[in-house]
Motif scaffolding. Structure first.
Motif, PDB file in Angstrom:
ATOM      1  N   ALA A   7       0.717  -1.219  -0.053  1.00  0.00           N
ATOM      2  CA  ALA A   7      -0.084   0.042   0.165  1.00  0.00           C
ATOM      3  C   ALA A   7       0.978   1.126  -0.037  1.00  0.00           C
ATOM      4  N   LYS A   8       0.491   2.063  -0.969  1.00  0.00           N
ATOM      5  CA  LYS A   8       1.480   3.418  -0.969  1.00  0.00           C
ATOM      6  C   LYS A   8       0.660   4.455  -1.187  1.00  0.00           C
ATOM      7  N   TRP A   9       1.229   5.776  -1.254  1.00  0.00           N
ATOM      8  CA  TRP A   9       0.381   6.859  -1.688  1.00  0.00           C
ATOM      9  C   TRP A   9       1.078   7.590  -2.794  1.00  0.00           C
ATOM     10  N   CYS A  10       0.263   8.218  -3.737  1.00  0.00           N
ATOM     11  CA  CYS A  10       0.721   8.765  -5.102  1.00  0.00           C
ATOM     12  C   CYS A  10       1.417   9.878  -4.918  1.00  0.00           C
ATOM     13  N   ASP A  11       2.669  10.226  -5.499  1.00  0.00           N
ATOM     14  CA  ASP A  11       3.333  11.420  -5.322  1.00  0.00           C
ATOM     15  C   ASP A  11       2.698  12.868  -5.869  1.00  0.00           C
ATOM     16  N   PHE A  12       1.814  12.638  -6.684  1.00  0.00           N
ATOM     17  CA  PHE A  12       1.224  13.523  -7.435  1.00  0.00           C
ATOM     18  C   PHE A  12      -0.100  14.028  -6.761  1.00  0.00           C
ATOM     19  N   ALA A  37       7.388  -1.969  -5.178  1.00  0.00           N
ATOM     20  CA  ALA A  37       8.241  -0.984  -4.162  1.00  0.00           C
ATOM     21  C   ALA A  37       8.767   0.332  -5.125  1.00  0.00           C
ATOM     22  N   ARG A  38       9.087   0.090  -6.529  1.00  0.00           N
ATOM     23  CA  ARG A  38       9.658   1.498  -6.916  1.00  0.00           C
ATOM     24  C   ARG A  38       8.567   2.387  -7.590  1.00  0.00           C
ATOM     25  N   ARG A  39       7.261   2.003  -7.604  1.00  0.00           N
ATOM     26  CA  ARG A  39       6.167   2.566  -8.304  1.00  0.00           C
ATOM     27  C   ARG A  39       6.015   4.062  -7.179  1.00  0.00           C
ATOM     28  N   LYS A  40       5.864   5.288  -7.961  1.00  0.00           N
ATOM     29  CA  LYS A  40       5.431   6.426  -7.442  1.00  0.00           C
ATOM     30  C   LYS A  40       4.321   6.876  -7.676  1.00  0.00           C
ATOM     31  N   TYR A  41       3.565   6.676  -8.568  1.00  0.00           N
ATOM     32  CA  TYR A  41       2.419   7.241  -9.030  1.00  0.00           C
ATOM     33  C   TYR A  41       1.070   6.056  -9.193  1.00  0.00           C
ATOM     34  N   CYS A  42       0.004   6.525  -8.776  1.00  0.00           N
ATOM     35  CA  CYS A  42      -0.899   5.657  -9.079  1.00  0.00           C
ATOM     36  C   CYS A  42      -1.468   5.330 -10.452  1.00  0.00           C
ATOM     37  N   SER A  43      -1.291   6.066 -11.516  1.00  0.00           N
ATOM     38  CA  SER A  43      -1.406   5.870 -12.797  1.00  0.00           C
ATOM     39  C   SER A  43      -0.478   6.376 -13.636  1.00  0.00           C
ATOM     40  N   LEU A  44      -0.555   6.174 -14.972  1.00  0.00           N
ATOM     41  CA  LEU A  44       0.350   6.799 -16.009  1.00  0.00           C
ATOM     42  C   LEU A  44      -0.040   8.339 -16.101  1.00  0.00           C
ATOM     43  N   THR A  45      -1.373   8.683 -15.662  1.00  0.00           N
ATOM     44  CA  THR A  45      -1.848   9.808 -16.050  1.00  0.00           C
ATOM     45  C   THR A  45      -1.125  10.784 -14.839  1.00  0.00           C
ATOM     46  N   CYS A  46      -1.200  10.190 -13.894  1.00  0.00           N
ATOM     47  CA  CYS A  46      -0.588  11.184 -12.768  1.00  0.00           C
ATOM     48  C   CYS A  46       0.895  11.320 -12.837  1.00  0.00           C
ATOM     49  N   ALA A  47       1.770  10.190 -13.327  1.00  0.00           N
ATOM     50  CA  ALA A  47       3.284  10.348 -13.764  1.00  0.00           C
ATOM     51  C   ALA A  47       3.388  11.350 -14.896  1.00  0.00           C
ATOM     52  N   ALA A  48       2.538  11.423 -16.026  1.00  0.00           N
ATOM     53  CA  ALA A  48       2.686  12.333 -17.149  1.00  0.00           C
ATOM     54  C   ALA A  48       2.245  14.038 -16.544  1.00  0.00           C
ATOM     55  N   ARG A  49       1.316  13.975 -15.645  1.00  0.00           N
ATOM     56  CA  ARG A  49       0.932  15.174 -15.054  1.00  0.00           C
ATOM     57  C   ARG A  49       2.215  15.682 -14.393  1.00  0.00           C
ATOM     58  N   HIS A  50       2.684  14.990 -13.587  1.00  0.00           N
ATOM     59  CA  HIS A  50       3.938  15.077 -12.966  1.00  0.00           C
ATOM     60  C   HIS A  50       5.048  15.655 -13.403  1.00  0.00           C
ATOM     61  N   ARG A  51       5.346  15.008 -14.390  1.00  0.00           N
ATOM     62  CA  ARG A  51       6.555  15.584 -15.569  1.00  0.00           C
ATOM     63  C   ARG A  51       6.114  17.009 -16.183  1.00  0.00           C
ATOM     64  N   GLN A  52       5.203  16.945 -16.604  1.00  0.00           N
ATOM     65  CA  GLN A  52       4.512  18.268 -17.043  1.00  0.00           C
ATOM     66  C   GLN A  52       4.745  19.523 -16.031  1.00  0.00           C
ATOM     67  N   ALA A  53       4.367  19.292 -15.086  1.00  0.00           N
ATOM     68  CA  ALA A  53       4.456  20.321 -13.736  1.00  0.00           C
ATOM     69  C   ALA A  53       5.855  20.689 -13.497  1.00  0.00           C
ATOM     70  N   ARG A  54       6.802  19.382 -13.615  1.00  0.00           N
ATOM     71  CA  ARG A  54       8.079  19.624 -13.282  1.00  0.00           C
ATOM     72  C   ARG A  54       8.790  20.509 -14.327  1.00  0.00           C
ATOM     73  N   ARG A  55       8.470  20.467 -15.765  1.00  0.00           N
ATOM     74  CA  ARG A  55       8.940  21.146 -16.702  1.00  0.00           C
ATOM     75  C   ARG A  55       8.473  22.550 -16.777  1.00  0.00           C
ATOM     76  N   ARG A  56       7.403  22.746 -16.279  1.00  0.00           N
ATOM     77  CA  ARG A  56       6.725  24.196 -16.022  1.00  0.00           C
ATOM     78  C   ARG A  56       7.718  25.054 -14.965  1.00  0.00           C
ATOM     79  N   PHE A  57       7.987  24.420 -14.062  1.00  0.00           N
ATOM     80  CA  PHE A  57       8.455  25.148 -13.074  1.00  0.00           C
ATOM     81  C   PHE A  57      10.175  25.009 -12.941  1.00  0.00           C
ATOM     82  N   ALA A  58      10.515  24.251 -13.929  1.00  0.00           N
ATOM     83  CA  ALA A  58      12.038  24.130 -14.097  1.00  0.00           C
ATOM     84  C   ALA A  58      12.848  25.368 -14.922  1.00  0.00           C
TER      85      ALA A  58
END
Length: 167
Positions: free
Chosen positions: A132-137, A146-167
């Motif tokens: 049982a884990k919590w989604c990072d986004f 164990a190595r999974r950070k996001y609940c779905s591919l959608t959350c992983a894509a949104r996190h990447r887009q957010a990271r690019r905006r603030f970078a």
């Protein structure tokens, strides 16, 4: 010492006559250099073939290795060589699979027919072994490896887009 009677007047290779009137023809055995070389090479070839007769049989089927093959040949045919190669690779693969670690959830052995990186013995163990884990986004709870950070591919894509905006 050799006498002139020891030498014939015809060539043993081609049957041509040897002219004994020419200089140095008294000890000549062949009529020309080509006959001499041909006979020498034929004698060499026979000696090589005789030496190959005593080699061990085929590694795979036990049949005699043909004399016409190279002296280092260990298989009687290309089919035996290929079969031995592929059988060896197959055995190595099965041995590697037999030595893999047991199921991470229940400890049972993982079946040999499963792919090489299989960690669980069944789908039930894979689902039960998820943590049982919590989604990072989005912060939603989910079960995953164990190595999974996001609940779905959608959350992983949104996190990447957010990271690019603030970078």
């Amino acid at each position: 010492m050799l006498s002139p009677l020891d030498f014939l007047d015809y060539c043993p290779a081609c049957g041509g006559t040897i002219d004994r009137a020419k200089p140095h023809a008294a000890k000549r055995v062949y009529c020309c250099i080509e006959c001499s070389r041909a006979e020498y090479h034929q004698m060499e070839k026979i000696a090589r073939l005789e030496a190959k007769k005593d080699r061990p049989p085929c590694r795979r089927c036990g049949a005699p290795v043909p004399v016409g093959k190279l002296s280092r040949a260990v298989y009687c045919s290309k089919a035996c060589q290929s079969a031995e190669f592929f059988e060896g690779r197959k055995n190595a693969r099965l041995e590697a699979k037999a030595q893999r670690s047991p199921c991470r959830h229940c400890g049972a052995p993982v079946a040999a027919w499963k792919y090489g990186g299989a960690l669980f013995c069944s789908e039930a163990c894979r689902s039960a072994g998820a943590v049982a884990k919590w989604c990072d986004f989005c912060g939603e709870a989910f079960k995953g490896i164990a190595r999974r950070k996001y609940c779905s591919l959608t959350c992983a894509a949104r996190h990447r887009q957010a990271r690019r905006r603030f970078a």
